[in-house]
Design an enzyme around this catalytic site. Sequence first.
Site, PDB file in Angstrom:
ATOM      1  N   ARG A  26      81.123  73.018  42.196  1.00  0.00           N
ATOM      2  CA  ARG A  26      82.506  72.926  43.936  1.00  0.00           C
ATOM      3  C   ARG A  26      82.097  72.898  44.702  1.00  0.00           C
ATOM      4  O   ARG A  26      81.092  72.487  45.348  1.00  0.00           O
ATOM      5  CB  ARG A  26      81.974  74.737  43.508  1.00  0.00           C
ATOM      6  CG  ARG A  26      83.236  76.259  43.907  1.00  0.00           C
ATOM      7  CD  ARG A  26      82.707  76.757  43.613  1.00  0.00           C
ATOM      8  NE  ARG A  26      82.205  77.722  42.559  1.00  0.00           N
ATOM      9  CZ  ARG A  26      82.236  78.777  41.534  1.00  0.00           C
ATOM     10  NH1 ARG A  26      82.523  79.882  42.815  1.00  0.00           N
ATOM     11  NH2 ARG A  26      82.708  79.214  40.532  1.00  0.00           N
ATOM     12  N   SER A 117      86.574  79.316  41.698  1.00  0.00           N
ATOM     13  CA  SER A 117      87.064  80.427  41.402  1.00  0.00           C
ATOM     14  C   SER A 117      87.073  81.540  42.339  1.00  0.00           C
ATOM     15  O   SER A 117      87.984  81.492  42.367  1.00  0.00           O
ATOM     16  CB  SER A 117      85.514  81.660  41.218  1.00  0.00           C
ATOM     17  OG  SER A 117      85.123  82.545  40.521  1.00  0.00           O
ATOM     18  N   HIS A 118      86.500  82.227  43.118  1.00  0.00           N
ATOM     19  CA  HIS A 118      86.656  83.713  44.770  1.00  0.00           C
ATOM     20  C   HIS A 118      86.775  82.542  45.911  1.00  0.00           C
ATOM     21  O   HIS A 118      86.875  82.995  46.780  1.00  0.00           O
ATOM     22  CB  HIS A 118      85.695  83.953  44.740  1.00  0.00           C
ATOM     23  CG  HIS A 118      84.106  83.331  44.888  1.00  0.00           C
ATOM     24  ND1 HIS A 118      83.532  83.069  43.976  1.00  0.00           N
ATOM     25  CD2 HIS A 118      83.581  83.556  45.855  1.00  0.00           C
ATOM     26  CE1 HIS A 118      82.062  82.564  44.131  1.00  0.00           C
ATOM     27  NE2 HIS A 118      82.139  82.914  45.681  1.00  0.00           N
ATOM     28  N   LYS A 130      84.662  73.585  35.545  1.00  0.00           N
ATOM     29  CA  LYS A 130      83.682  74.769  34.964  1.00  0.00           C
ATOM     30  C   LYS A 130      83.697  74.070  33.514  1.00  0.00           C
ATOM     31  O   LYS A 130      85.081  73.721  32.927  1.00  0.00           O
ATOM     32  CB  LYS A 130      84.301  75.744  35.104  1.00  0.00           C
ATOM     33  CG  LYS A 130      83.704  76.844  35.968  1.00  0.00           C
ATOM     34  CD  LYS A 130      84.434  78.214  35.693  1.00  0.00           C
ATOM     35  CE  LYS A 130      84.267  79.715  36.832  1.00  0.00           C
ATOM     36  NZ  LYS A 130      84.406  80.737  37.050  1.00  0.00           N
ATOM     37  N   ASP A 282      90.167  88.009  40.737  1.00  0.00           N
ATOM     38  CA  ASP A 282      89.548  86.625  41.617  1.00  0.00           C
ATOM     39  C   ASP A 282      90.479  85.292  40.879  1.00  0.00           C
ATOM     40  O   ASP A 282      91.502  85.653  41.117  1.00  0.00           O
ATOM     41  CB  ASP A 282      87.912  86.564  42.212  1.00  0.00           C
ATOM     42  CG  ASP A 282      87.852  85.713  39.981  1.00  0.00           C
ATOM     43  OD1 ASP A 282      88.488  85.942  39.659  1.00  0.00           O
ATOM     44  OD2 ASP A 282      87.278  84.962  40.449  1.00  0.00           O
ATOM     45  N   ASP A 284      90.747  83.176  39.700  1.00  0.00           N
ATOM     46  CA  ASP A 284      90.770  82.723  38.209  1.00  0.00           C
ATOM     47  C   ASP A 284      90.304  83.804  37.602  1.00  0.00           C
ATOM     48  O   ASP A 284      90.394  83.255  35.915  1.00  0.00           O
ATOM     49  CB  ASP A 284      89.131  81.133  37.661  1.00  0.00           C
ATOM     50  CG  ASP A 284      88.256  81.617  37.978  1.00  0.00           C
ATOM     51  OD1 ASP A 284      87.564  82.725  38.508  1.00  0.00           O
ATOM     52  OD2 ASP A 284      86.471  81.693  37.087  1.00  0.00           O
ATOM     53  N   ASP A 286      88.275  86.245  36.826  1.00  0.00           N
ATOM     54  CA  ASP A 286      87.475  86.897  35.903  1.00  0.00           C
ATOM     55  C   ASP A 286      86.076  88.091  36.716  1.00  0.00           C
ATOM     56  O   ASP A 286      85.387  88.571  36.379  1.00  0.00           O
ATOM     57  CB  ASP A 286      86.155  85.855  35.396  1.00  0.00           C
ATOM     58  CG  ASP A 286      85.631  84.535  36.954  1.00  0.00           C
ATOM     59  OD1 ASP A 286      86.038  85.337  38.051  1.00  0.00           O
ATOM     60  OD2 ASP A 286      85.070  84.057  37.051  1.00  0.00           O
ATOM     61  N   ARG A 287      86.904  88.052  37.949  1.00  0.00           N
ATOM     62  CA  ARG A 287      86.186  89.384  38.636  1.00  0.00           C
ATOM     63  C   ARG A 287      87.371  90.645  39.216  1.00  0.00           C
ATOM     64  O   ARG A 287      88.364  90.124  38.505  1.00  0.00           O
ATOM     65  CB  ARG A 287      85.711  89.000  40.095  1.00  0.00           C
ATOM     66  CG  ARG A 287      84.545  88.087  39.779  1.00  0.00           C
ATOM     67  CD  ARG A 287      85.008  87.360  41.345  1.00  0.00           C
ATOM     68  NE  ARG A 287      83.231  86.645  41.522  1.00  0.00           N
ATOM     69  CZ  ARG A 287      82.745  86.202  42.518  1.00  0.00           C
ATOM     70  NH1 ARG A 287      82.983  86.805  43.562  1.00  0.00           N
ATOM     71  NH2 ARG A 287      81.989  85.382  42.416  1.00  0.00           N
ATOM     72  N   THR A 349      71.025  85.484  37.802  1.00  0.00           N
ATOM     73  CA  THR A 349      72.940  85.717  38.756  1.00  0.00           C
ATOM     74  C   THR A 349      73.595  84.298  37.703  1.00  0.00           C
ATOM     75  O   THR A 349      73.146  83.063  38.090  1.00  0.00           O
ATOM     76  CB  THR A 349      72.710  84.935  40.149  1.00  0.00           C
ATOM     77  OG1 THR A 349      72.151  86.696  40.941  1.00  0.00           O
ATOM     78  CG2 THR A 349      74.559  85.262  40.470  1.00  0.00           C
ATOM     79  N   GLU A 369      76.576  92.495  39.997  1.00  0.00           N
ATOM     80  CA  GLU A 369      77.323  93.324  41.162  1.00  0.00           C
ATOM     81  C   GLU A 369      78.800  92.547  42.086  1.00  0.00           C
ATOM     82  O   GLU A 369      78.911  93.403  42.619  1.00  0.00           O
ATOM     83  CB  GLU A 369      76.238  93.282  42.129  1.00  0.00           C
ATOM     84  CG  GLU A 369      75.605  91.798  42.912  1.00  0.00           C
ATOM     85  CD  GLU A 369      76.483  91.020  43.637  1.00  0.00           C
ATOM     86  OE1 GLU A 369      77.272  91.289  44.149  1.00  0.00           O
ATOM     87  OE2 GLU A 369      76.720  90.416  42.772  1.00  0.00           O
ATOM     88  N   LYS A 381      82.992  86.752  32.204  1.00  0.00           N
ATOM     89  CA  LYS A 381      83.275  87.647  32.937  1.00  0.00           C
ATOM     90  C   LYS A 381      84.598  88.403  32.694  1.00  0.00           C
ATOM     91  O   LYS A 381      85.680  86.554  32.510  1.00  0.00           O
ATOM     92  CB  LYS A 381      82.819  88.109  34.097  1.00  0.00           C
ATOM     93  CG  LYS A 381      82.594  86.924  35.510  1.00  0.00           C
ATOM     94  CD  LYS A 381      82.047  87.451  36.712  1.00  0.00           C
ATOM     95  CE  LYS A 381      82.631  86.478  37.499  1.00  0.00           C
ATOM     96  NZ  LYS A 381      81.729  85.525  37.492  1.00  0.00           N
ATOM     97  N   ARG A 501      72.285  85.819  50.467  1.00  0.00           N
ATOM     98  CA  ARG A 501      72.420  87.575  50.534  1.00  0.00           C
ATOM     99  C   ARG A 501      71.301  87.782  50.231  1.00  0.00           C
ATOM    100  O   ARG A 501      70.429  87.887  49.319  1.00  0.00           O
ATOM    101  CB  ARG A 501      73.777  87.417  48.869  1.00  0.00           C
ATOM    102  CG  ARG A 501      74.272  85.662  48.274  1.00  0.00           C
ATOM    103  CD  ARG A 501      74.927  85.983  47.811  1.00  0.00           C
ATOM    104  NE  ARG A 501      76.329  85.537  46.747  1.00  0.00           N
ATOM    105  CZ  ARG A 501      77.158  84.676  47.537  1.00  0.00           C
ATOM    106  NH1 ARG A 501      77.493  85.501  48.825  1.00  0.00           N
ATOM    107  NH2 ARG A 501      77.574  84.214  47.112  1.00  0.00           N
TER     108      ARG A 501
END
Length: 548
Positions: A26, A117-118, A130, A282, A284, A286-287, A349, A369, A381, A501
Amino acid sequence: MVTDTQVLRVPTSPYMDQRAGTSGLRKSVDVFKQKNYLENFIQSIFDIREQNEGKTLVLGGDGRYFNMEAAQIILKMAAANGIGRIKVGQHALLSTPATSCVIRKHKTDGGIILTASHNPGGPHGDFGVKYNIVGGNPAPESMTEAIFAHSKTITEYKILDTPDIDIDTLGEKKLGNMIVEVIDSIADYQELLESIFDFDGIHALLTTKGFKMCMDSLHAVTGPYAKSIFEKRMGAPSGSVVNGVPLEDFGGGHPDPNLVYAHELVEIMYGKNAPNFGAASDGDGDRNMIMGPQMFIVPSDSLAVITDNAHLIPGYKNGIIGVARSMPTSQAVDLVAKALKINMYQTPTGWKFFGNLLDANKITICGEESFGTSSNHIREKDGLWAILFWLNIMAATGKTVNQIMYDHWRKYGRHFFLRHDFESVDLDKAHAMTEALKQLLPSLSDKKYGQFEISSGTDYTYNDPIDGSISKNQGIIINFKDSSRIVYRISGTGTQGATIRLYIEKYEPDNKKHTQDSQEALHDLTALAYELTRVCEFTGMSQPNIIT
Ligand code: VG1
Ligand code: CO
């Protein structure tokens, strides 16, 4: 026939930064548009694959800026590298879960998903790649490391010298010797979901008089999927899916379904006459984010609810084998696993760590999470899967989202959970912070801070129970005797500096305290997390950019 003149062998110089993060490579669009940057990475994938000759791959993306251009380049490179067939989503669109589904259903030799993604998109946003393997799993670390190593020594790439091919019309066409099969982006995936969930039951719920749902696709890839499933198949009134047209820059928004970036949905769900059900996904697809009227479902809780209610869903009516969660994900699902007498696995993660457990039949459901949940139906996901899961629970029980959540807390207690993100932190400072925390760990055992008593502080290493691989430096956990936790890690998906995080979690068995606000409930533990990690001092920031 591919003639020698058609296959160009283009000399190139390597880039040194093509190491994949938590999920794919990314980078900003500017980085990806550097000369041969995309080509080098894609050629590295082809070069480390065991065989390309005659193999079938899947290709798609989330529709962000550069998606189309990149897809054309990859198609020509695939043909030049001997790939036999590529199943490409129409308009180069395929969500991440749909790609995993197509790879599995048609037993292809893997696939490539063009997405960051997001992360935001557009000419000044991010782009990403990916790579998924046979079975639809994200490439494991050993493979992404091999791609990275190869990318540092690459000297040439192969590409077909030919005009762009039409990927807007369905059907088969030829690109050199390779067949390009433009597929319906939705059909296989929708069919799979229909084999799992009670579509007719959800149809009845969505067409009940007075029932309203709002699905916010944030101008990302799930728009066409959500419209097809909810509005066309299930009869939800048109307009139930909002921001349903994928845009190259996601309409200027941040395609991340959380309380901050999905604010339009949040306002609707916290407003007057809120719909009965709210959801978002999101970039792509997956969320997922799940909401009830005036209520936000914490993703860690969602995983626990889904696990506890799986028997209500046709696809899981025979029970589930086991469950897994990423390390920072709250321990809410652990209690459910205990009650169901099934195994619970903790992994680092990133979805790639669930793959081995799913393949070995150790788990049925897994989640993170960060708004990600899924099951053994694919190896990614799956945002719409989670959304349908909640709707199916509602249809089967007649309960509202809010009732489902409160009932769950009454049965198991509530795990308050928050994540604090500090973005664009200077890399050296972030590493200094990690080092300082590691130094502190040995002295933490049995220390008391007010009401909080630490049991241990650990630097998390994962030993994969299936293939024995070891993944070090996966975050720092401070465990408390009352099962509270503070977790610290550096993001592997950010593209500017470091994103730190901090995850804060506390268990509350007392039913009377379950309506408390999370920030309030976690106030003292958060203060302690800041004190122990010295996050403000190291980052020079007095507060996080975002709390989810
Ligand atoms: C984040 C999330 C992680 C998720 C990953 C990819 O990673 O925390 O749980 O698997 O994004 O999600 P990180 O390293 O930034 O914390 V996606 O939807 O971007 O594929
Ligand atoms: Co995603």
